[in-house]
Design a protein around this motif. Structure first.
Motif, PDB file in Angstrom:
ATOM      1  N   GLU A  26       0.836  -1.188   0.000  1.00  0.00           N
ATOM      2  CA  GLU A  26       0.000   0.000   0.000  1.00  0.00           C
ATOM      3  C   GLU A  26       0.872   1.240   0.000  1.00  0.00           C
ATOM      4  O   GLU A  26       1.840   1.323   0.735  1.00  0.00           O
ATOM      5  N   SER A  27       0.535   2.188  -0.845  1.00  0.00           N
ATOM      6  CA  SER A  27       1.155   3.499  -0.829  1.00  0.00           C
ATOM      7  C   SER A  27       0.029   4.502  -1.041  1.00  0.00           C
ATOM      8  O   SER A  27      -1.114   4.113  -1.265  1.00  0.00           O
ATOM      9  N   THR A  28       0.324   5.755  -0.993  1.00  0.00           N
ATOM     10  CA  THR A  28      -0.710   6.770  -1.125  1.00  0.00           C
ATOM     11  C   THR A  28      -1.415   6.626  -2.464  1.00  0.00           C
ATOM     12  O   THR A  28      -0.795   6.733  -3.521  1.00  0.00           O
ATOM     13  N   GLY A  29      -2.692   6.317  -2.428  1.00  0.00           N
ATOM     14  CA  GLY A  29      -3.499   6.223  -3.633  1.00  0.00           C
ATOM     15  C   GLY A  29      -3.337   4.956  -4.450  1.00  0.00           C
ATOM     16  O   GLY A  29      -3.826   4.880  -5.576  1.00  0.00           O
ATOM     17  N   HIS A  30      -2.642   3.948  -3.907  1.00  0.00           N
ATOM     18  CA  HIS A  30      -2.415   2.732  -4.689  1.00  0.00           C
ATOM     19  C   HIS A  30      -2.285   1.508  -3.781  1.00  0.00           C
ATOM     20  O   HIS A  30      -1.643   1.558  -2.737  1.00  0.00           O
ATOM     21  N   ILE A  31      -2.898   0.401  -4.216  1.00  0.00           N
ATOM     22  CA  ILE A  31      -2.752  -0.897  -3.547  1.00  0.00           C
ATOM     23  C   ILE A  31      -2.361  -1.910  -4.609  1.00  0.00           C
ATOM     24  O   ILE A  31      -2.943  -1.935  -5.691  1.00  0.00           O
ATOM     25  N   ARG A  32      -1.367  -2.749  -4.303  1.00  0.00           N
ATOM     26  CA  ARG A  32      -0.993  -3.842  -5.196  1.00  0.00           C
ATOM     27  C   ARG A  32      -1.027  -5.147  -4.420  1.00  0.00           C
ATOM     28  O   ARG A  32      -0.398  -5.284  -3.375  1.00  0.00           O
ATOM     29  N   TYR A  33      -1.787  -6.120  -4.955  1.00  0.00           N
ATOM     30  CA  TYR A  33      -1.806  -7.477  -4.429  1.00  0.00           C
ATOM     31  C   TYR A  33      -0.868  -8.310  -5.298  1.00  0.00           C
ATOM     32  O   TYR A  33      -0.941  -8.247  -6.525  1.00  0.00           O
ATOM     33  N   ARG A  68     -10.848   1.442  -5.525  1.00  0.00           N
ATOM     34  CA  ARG A  68     -11.575   1.547  -4.253  1.00  0.00           C
ATOM     35  C   ARG A  68     -11.630   3.025  -3.904  1.00  0.00           C
ATOM     36  O   ARG A  68     -10.687   3.573  -3.335  1.00  0.00           O
ATOM     37  N   GLY A  69     -12.705   3.653  -4.294  1.00  0.00           N
ATOM     38  CA  GLY A  69     -12.810   5.096  -4.103  1.00  0.00           C
ATOM     39  C   GLY A  69     -11.790   5.779  -4.990  1.00  0.00           C
ATOM     40  O   GLY A  69     -11.784   5.609  -6.201  1.00  0.00           O
ATOM     41  N   THR A  70     -10.876   6.517  -4.393  1.00  0.00           N
ATOM     42  CA  THR A  70      -9.835   7.199  -5.160  1.00  0.00           C
ATOM     43  C   THR A  70      -8.540   6.402  -5.208  1.00  0.00           C
ATOM     44  O   THR A  70      -7.550   6.855  -5.776  1.00  0.00           O
ATOM     45  N   THR A  71      -8.532   5.208  -4.637  1.00  0.00           N
ATOM     46  CA  THR A  71      -7.337   4.362  -4.600  1.00  0.00           C
ATOM     47  C   THR A  71      -7.349   3.395  -5.775  1.00  0.00           C
ATOM     48  O   THR A  71      -8.319   2.672  -5.976  1.00  0.00           O
ATOM     49  N   THR A  72      -6.261   3.383  -6.568  1.00  0.00           N
ATOM     50  CA  THR A  72      -6.165   2.417  -7.657  1.00  0.00           C
ATOM     51  C   THR A  72      -5.685   1.081  -7.094  1.00  0.00           C
ATOM     52  O   THR A  72      -4.932   1.030  -6.123  1.00  0.00           O
TER      53      THR A  72
END
Length: 95
Positions: A26-33, A68-72
Motif C-alpha cells: 500500500e502506498s498513497t493512492g495505490h494498492i498492489r496485491y 476503491r474510491g480514489t485508490t487504484t
C-alpha cells in the motif's frame, strides 16, 4: 513509501483456489496485491510435449482491478516459465 504486509488468503475474497496471495503493498493512492499461480505447467502449446520448469526467475503480469474510491488497485500475478522437453520451446504458465 510503500508498506508491504503478509496477509491471510481470506483477505482477498474471490481469489481462485489455485492462486496464493503472497503480499499486499500500500502506498498513497495505490494498492498492489501479489499472487502466485499454483497450477502445474500445462503441456507445450506448440507440440503437446511435457514441460519442465525453465529459468530461475518467475515472470509477473499486472492486471488492473476496480478502484476503491480514489485508490487504484492492481494485481501482480507471478507465473513460471516452462520449456518443452521435446521441441525445446519456452512459454509462460497459463493463467
Amino acid at each position: 513509501m510503500p508498506v508491504t504486509s503478509k496477509i491471510p488468503q481470506s483477505a482477498a475474497p474471490g481469489l481462485p483456489s489455485d492462486y496464493r496471495l503472497i503480499e499486499q503493498e500500500e502506498s498513497t493512492g495505490h494498492i498492489r496485491y501479489t499472487v502466485k499461480c499454483l497450477r502445474p505447467l500445462q503441456l507445450c502449446p506448440h507440440c503437446g510435449g511435457v514441460p519442465k520448469p525453465w529459468g530461475s526467475k518467475a515472470t509477473g503480469r499486472v492486471f488492473a482491478d476496480f478502484p476503491r474510491g480514489t485508490t487504484t488497485v492492481d494485481i501482480l500475478v507471478i507465473a513460471r516459465r516452462g520449456r518443452c522437453t521435446q521441441c525445446k520451446a519456452t512459454y509462460l504458465q497459463e493463467l
